[in-house]
Design a protein around this motif. Structure first.
Motif, mmCIF file in Angstrom:
data_model
loop_
_atom_site.group_PDB
_atom_site.id
_atom_site.type_symbol
_atom_site.label_atom_id
_atom_site.label_comp_id
_atom_site.label_asym_id
_atom_site.label_seq_id
_atom_site.Cartn_x
_atom_site.Cartn_y
_atom_site.Cartn_z
ATOM 1 N N TYR A 131 0.862 -1.187 0.000
ATOM 2 C CA TYR A 131 0.000 0.000 0.000
ATOM 3 C C TYR A 131 0.891 1.228 0.000
ATOM 4 O O TYR A 131 1.281 1.743 1.037
ATOM 5 C CB TYR A 131 -0.946 -0.014 1.208
ATOM 6 C CG TYR A 131 -1.949 -1.134 1.129
ATOM 7 C CD1 TYR A 131 -3.105 -0.979 0.374
ATOM 8 C CD2 TYR A 131 -1.735 -2.342 1.789
ATOM 9 C CE1 TYR A 131 -4.033 -2.007 0.275
ATOM 10 C CE2 TYR A 131 -2.650 -3.366 1.703
ATOM 11 C CZ TYR A 131 -3.795 -3.201 0.945
ATOM 12 O OH TYR A 131 -4.709 -4.222 0.849
ATOM 13 N N GLU A 151 -9.938 -1.050 2.464
ATOM 14 C CA GLU A 151 -8.870 -0.076 2.246
ATOM 15 C C GLU A 151 -9.116 1.232 3.001
ATOM 16 O O GLU A 151 -8.200 2.010 3.197
ATOM 17 C CB GLU A 151 -8.674 0.195 0.753
ATOM 18 C CG GLU A 151 -8.046 -0.953 -0.001
ATOM 19 C CD GLU A 151 -9.044 -2.041 -0.414
ATOM 20 O OE1 GLU A 151 -8.615 -3.046 -0.994
ATOM 21 O OE2 GLU A 151 -10.268 -1.876 -0.172
ATOM 22 N N VAL A 185 -4.020 2.610 -0.442
ATOM 23 C CA VAL A 185 -4.153 1.954 -1.747
ATOM 24 C C VAL A 185 -2.781 1.614 -2.313
ATOM 25 O O VAL A 185 -1.776 2.203 -1.933
ATOM 26 C CB VAL A 185 -4.945 2.823 -2.752
ATOM 27 C CG1 VAL A 185 -6.392 2.968 -2.313
ATOM 28 C CG2 VAL A 185 -4.302 4.177 -2.949
#
Length: 149
Positions: free
Chosen positions: A62, A89, A108
Motif C-alpha cells: 500500500y 482499504e 491503496v
C-alpha cells in the motif's frame, strides 16, 4: 478518574504495548500482581480498550494514503456509511460536522486502485481527495495530565 500511576502505565503502554508486567512494575513502583490488577480495572472501566501493534502498510504494497472528504447525496448518508465500512482499504473514518459528512483515510496500492474505490462511491456521494505526502504527527493521545478538583 485515572490517577498518576494509571497515567504512568497508560503512557508506557502507548509507547510499547508489549511491555511486560515486570517492566510496568518497575516504571510504576508497584508489584507485578498490582500492575495486572490495575490494568484489569482500567480495561473494565473502558479506559484501556485494546493493545495493538503498528504495521507499515507499505510492507504490504500500500504505497499511497489518501484523505477523502465525503459528502453523501441527499438520502444517502446511511448507505455511504455502510459502503465505507465495507471497503477494507478505508482504514479510518470520522463522521464530522460541516459540508462534508465523513473524513476518511484510505490506503491503496496505486492511483488506479484509488480511482476504482472512489468510483464505487460516485453514484451516492461527492468526494474530495488529498494524497498524504507525510505524517509529521502520528495518531497519539492528548496530554494525560491528571485533573485535580
Amino acid at each position: 478518574m485515572p490517577d498518576e500511576i494509571d497515567r504512568i502505565l497508560i503512557v508506557a503502554l502507548m509507547e510499547d504495548s508489549r511491555l511486560s508486567l515486570k517492566a510496568l512494575a518497575g516504571l510504576s513502583g508497584l508489584s507485578s500482581p498490582s500492575v495486572a490488577e490495575r490494568l484489569r480495572r482500567l480495561e473494565e472501566r473502558g479506559i484501556l480498550t485494546g493493545y495493538t501493534v503498528n504495521v507499515d502498510p507499505k510492507a504490504f504494497g500500500y504505497m499511497l494514503q489518501a484523505i477523502v472528504r465525503v459528502r453523501p447525496l441527499p438520502g444517502q448518508m446511511r448507505a455511504i456509511e455502510r459502503h465505507i465500512q465495507s471497503i477494507p482499504e478505508f482504514t479510518e473514518c470520522d463522521k464530522v460536522t460541516g459540508e462534508d459528512c465523513f473524513v476518511a483515510r484510505l490506503s491503496v496500492r496505486s492511483m488506479e486502485q484509488l480511482d476504482a474505490i472512489l468510483d464505487k462511491l460516485s453514484d451516492r456521494a461527492e468526494t474530495n481527495t488529498s494524497i498524504v505526502k507525510a505524517s509529521p504527527v502520528k495518531r497519539r493521545l492528548p496530554p494525560l495530565s491528571i485533573v485535580r478538583s
